[in-house]
Design a protein around this motif. Structure first.
Motif, PDB file in Angstrom:
ATOM      1  N   GLY A  24       1.091  -1.141  -0.035  1.00 37.52           N
ATOM      2  CA  GLY A  24       0.155   0.162  -0.001  1.00 37.52           C
ATOM      3  C   GLY A  24       0.725   1.238  -0.383  1.00 37.52           C
ATOM      4  N   VAL A  26      -2.671   0.392  -4.425  1.00 36.20           N
ATOM      5  CA  VAL A  26      -1.965  -0.358  -4.078  1.00 36.20           C
ATOM      6  C   VAL A  26      -1.877  -1.122  -4.644  1.00 36.20           C
ATOM      7  N   ILE A  66      -2.053  -4.076   4.197  1.00 34.21           N
ATOM      8  CA  ILE A  66      -2.954  -5.095   3.536  1.00 34.21           C
ATOM      9  C   ILE A  66      -3.745  -6.609   4.873  1.00 34.21           C
ATOM     10  N   ILE A 102      -8.159  -3.257   2.974  1.00 33.27           N
ATOM     11  CA  ILE A 102      -7.116  -2.527   2.768  1.00 33.27           C
ATOM     12  C   ILE A 102      -7.281  -0.954   4.126  1.00 33.27           C
TER      13      ILE A 102
END
Length: 442
Positions: free
Chosen positions: A177, A183, A210, A219
């Motif tokens: 992330g 992402v 994540i 997330i």
């Protein structure tokens, strides 16, 4: 004469009572004086490792004696990448981008590798994959053999930087992330793709790991305007809002702990995530811990403490209740979680203090004392008290025996109250079973 006799007998009875020594709970307090400790200690056998600013220290778990320490100067005033113990070796990443491996027993360097860095170097957790480890850099991923530090593959992206983002293996890709809320999926071919953050979250940032449950991604996205837990699956996404700076996600059997500086929430994410309960509204940041029967949250306030929650089940409905609060002797802000074994609790805080509570010795001594206590003093006092009462009832000249006997029986009950309480708690339990995220600043 009779009163003197009563006094002598009572003194002899009381003298047989084993006193509980304060030394039975051994507490070791150490001022490492090496700056802020931002990640939990790591225990391996009778050694525990502490990562502080520019230092990795190994201490004896029973005595607190420092076994070895290595200094590694970096330009930053924090270290958040936890040490990873692999056999007789400990590997760790530093904020200057260097990865080092040391001998666990003596601290001698086994290998060291310098990587390119853009900002904060290595701040996330390393991921062990058989003979290799995945290292999250501040701009990509590095795979290397942990035996000698040789590189297997490396890939980076120019699209974003990464802070405290730990790698997640997701199929053939490694997910990270980014500081821009996206992402990234990176693999050994160097390819990368990204998932865009929801447009409703302004100035998003992902600072933490994540989590994947099946093919769903969970997330943690934070924002000054409010972020939350973003759940993504098959092109669909749901935002579970939570404001404040987010702590690192914890997962256990499909349940998720999402903690922040404003509140901490337990989610049931076995299917789509559903909020189960709010645990606390105290400021939690840094490392959370979700165990099978315990949730541990570090409260990042001036006094600093850890909140321990345990499940409380009535029939099929279980809630998590605050069962214990642990506060260090030297108060200070903290973001690192404590670490527990069957024998010890090790705590650290932002002021560089380390505190160890030895539990094995406490338990052993308590059992010995309880055994002696039940076999001699409790019964001795009870029988002695009963005899005095009988003598007082049957002989008017020994009327003081009733008072003394009652006192001895009362003392016996007080001394054995812990055993009675434990028995009641055991019964209730069996019935129940049957039924400083501020660096870098936001």
């Amino acid at each position: 004469m009779r009163m003197k006799l009563y006094f002598i007998i009572a003194t002899l009875l009381i003298s047989t009572i084993p006193l509980v020594s304060s030394s039975s709970e051994e507490q070791i307090i150490i001022n490492l004086d090496r700056g802020m400790i931002s990640t939990a200690p790591v225990i391996s056998g009778d050694i525990f490792l502490v990562k502080s600013i520019g230092w990795l220290s190994a201490l004896d778990l029973e005595s607190g004696e420092e076994l070895w320490a290595v200094e590694h100067q970096t330009q930053h005033f924090f270290e958040t990448s936890p040490p990873l113990v692999i056999g007789e070796m400990v590997v760790t990443g530093w904020t200057d981008g260097v990865i080092s491996a040391y001998n666990l027993k003596n601290g001698s360097e086994i290998w060291s590798l310098e990587t390119e860095m853009k900002g904060y170097g290595i701040t996330g957790s390393l991921l062990l994959e058989g003979e290799t480890i995945l290292v999250p850099t501040d701009h990509g991923v590095l795979s290397l053999y942990h035996s000698n530090g040789s590189i297997v593959w490396t890939a980076s992206t120019e699209e974003s930087t990464f802070y405290r983002s730990s790698p997640l293996r997701f199929g053939d890709d490694v997910l990270l992330g980014g500081e821009d809320g996206r992402v990234f999926g990176i693999n050994e071919s160097g390819n990368n793709y990204w998932l865009e953050p929801p447009s409703s979250i302004l100035n998003p940032s992902i600072r933490g790991k994540i989590v994947s449950i099946g093919q769903r991604l969970l997330i943690p996205i934070q924002s000054e305007s409010g972020g939350g837990l973003v759940e993504v699956y098959g092109g669909q996404s749901i935002i579970h809002p939570i404001s404040g700076s987010l702590a690192i996600l914890s997962e256990q059997d499909g349940f998720i702990i999402l903690a922040s500086t404003e509140k901490s929430i337990l989610f049931d994410c076995i299917s789509w995530c559903v909020e189960v309960q709010e645990l606390t509204n105290e400021p939690v940041s840094g490392e959370t811990q979700f165990l099978k029967n315990e949730i541990i949250l570090p409260v990042n306030s001036a006094e600093g403490k850890w909140l321990l929650f345990r499940p409380n089940c009535q029939t099929e409905n279980c809630t998590w209740k605050l069962a214990e609060t642990i506060a260090p002797s030297h108060t200070q802000y903290l973001t690192a979680n404590l670490v527990k074994t069957d024998n010890a609790i090790v705590m650290v805080n932002d002021a560089g203090w380390v505190e160890v509570i030895i539990k094995k010795q406490l338990n052993d001594i308590s059992k010995e004392e309880e055994s002696d206590f039940l076999q001699i003093p409790w019964w001795f006092l009870l029988i002695g008290g009963s005899l005095f009462i009988l003598l007082g009832v049957n002989n008017e000249s020994l009327k003081y025996g009733i008072t003394l006997g009652s006192s001895l029986i009362f003392m016996a009950l007080i001394l054995n109250i812990q055993s009675i309480d434990n028995a009641l708690m055991s019964t209730q339990k069996s019935q129940g079973e049957n039924l400083d995220d501020s660096i870098p600043s936001q």
